[in-house]
Design a protein around this motif. Structure first.
Motif, short mmCIF file in Angstrom:
data_model
loop_
_atom_site.label_atom_id
_atom_site.label_comp_id
_atom_site.label_asym_id
_atom_site.label_seq_id
_atom_site.Cartn_x
_atom_site.Cartn_y
_atom_site.Cartn_z
N TRP A 5 0.79 -1.23 0.00
CA TRP A 5 0.00 0.00 0.00
C TRP A 5 0.83 1.28 0.00
O TRP A 5 0.27 2.37 0.01
CB TRP A 5 -0.92 0.01 1.23
N SER A 6 2.15 1.17 0.01
CA SER A 6 2.95 2.39 0.08
C SER A 6 4.35 2.18 -0.50
O SER A 6 4.83 1.05 -0.61
CB SER A 6 3.07 2.88 1.53
N VAL A 7 4.96 3.29 -0.85
CA VAL A 7 6.34 3.31 -1.35
C VAL A 7 7.14 4.28 -0.49
O VAL A 7 6.66 5.38 -0.17
CB VAL A 7 6.40 3.76 -2.83
N LYS A 8 8.32 3.88 -0.11
CA LYS A 8 9.21 4.75 0.67
C LYS A 8 10.30 5.32 -0.24
O LYS A 8 10.86 4.61 -1.06
CB LYS A 8 9.85 3.98 1.83
N ILE A 9 10.56 6.60 -0.06
CA ILE A 9 11.62 7.28 -0.80
C ILE A 9 12.53 7.97 0.22
O ILE A 9 12.04 8.71 1.09
CB ILE A 9 11.06 8.32 -1.79
N GLY A 10 13.82 7.71 0.11
CA GLY A 10 14.74 8.30 1.08
C GLY A 10 16.06 8.68 0.45
O GLY A 10 16.44 8.18 -0.60
N TYR A 11 16.76 9.58 1.11
CA TYR A 11 18.10 9.99 0.69
C TYR A 11 18.74 10.80 1.81
O TYR A 11 18.08 11.21 2.77
CB TYR A 11 18.05 10.84 -0.60
#
Length: 205
Positions: free
Chosen positions: A164-170
């Motif tokens: 149900w979700s996507v994680k985006i990180g940096y």
């Protein structure tokens, strides 16, 4: 004659002491004023840096959601989609490229199967919600405030942690220096991680 000499010498010594005292007081005063200015600039820089960090997360949410929606439309309407043949494209490369520059593989647009041309910068695609536009806006705000600002990102990751979700990180690196005061600067490393729900809007195409 001798009394006159000693009197003159005494006056000279007193004058010299007064001059030294006034000079010392002036320097102390200038130092105190400089410390006040430095303190004010440091506080302003700290406030500016905190504003950047807070806004970075919001901007990542907006650009990330638009990138996922744009990528979904790109895949749905383009048989030659890079997403179909390159796992790294979804995991980082293409999504981040969309987020940052509104391009995929350096291309600013693509052609649908029906022959219509679509720009990644269209209002119903990425629009102006790119990290590059945000970076430029932050640099301009810093310039108006009397700061030089440089922004850098690394360790970019895009992954689906659940259905149900996507994680985006940096990692967000900030280097802020005061244009007028060389002694006032700060360097920050801030991990940015957002969770974007997969809704009908995200994959609406």
């Amino acid at each position: 004659m001798r009394k006159g000499f000693f009197f003159t010498l005494l006056v000279f010594i007193l004058f010299l002491l007064v001059l030294i005292s006034v000079t010392a007081w002036s320097r102390i005063r200038e130092s105190q004023e400089e410390q006040v200015v430095v303190s004010m600039r440091i506080n302003k820089m700290n406030e500016f840096a905190e504003m950047i960090k807070e806004d970075a997360e919001r901007t990542t949410l907006l650009s990330g959601a638009n990138a996922l929606r744009t990528a979904a439309a790109y895949v749905a309407y383009n048989n030659e989609s890079k997403f179909l043949n390159n796992a790294d494209c979804f995991q980082k490369d293409c999504i981040y490229e969309l987020m940052y520059n509104a391009t995929i593989g350096g291309e600013e647009n693509y052609t649908k199967m029906d022959g219509n041309n679509v720009s990644f910068s269209d209002s119903d695609q990425m629009g102006n919600f790119t990290l590059k536009n945000w970076d430029e806006r932050i640099v301009k705000l810093g310039d108006k405030a009397g700061f030089n600002v440089t922004i850098y990102r690394d360790n970019i990751g895009v992954y689906q942690s659940d259905p149900w979700s996507v994680k985006i990180g940096y990692n967000l690196y900030l280097n802020i220096t005061d244009k007028a005061l060389d002694s006032v600067f700060r360097r920050d490393l801030t991990p940015i991680l957002v969770t974007i729900p997969l809704t009908n809007y995200t994959y609406g195409g």
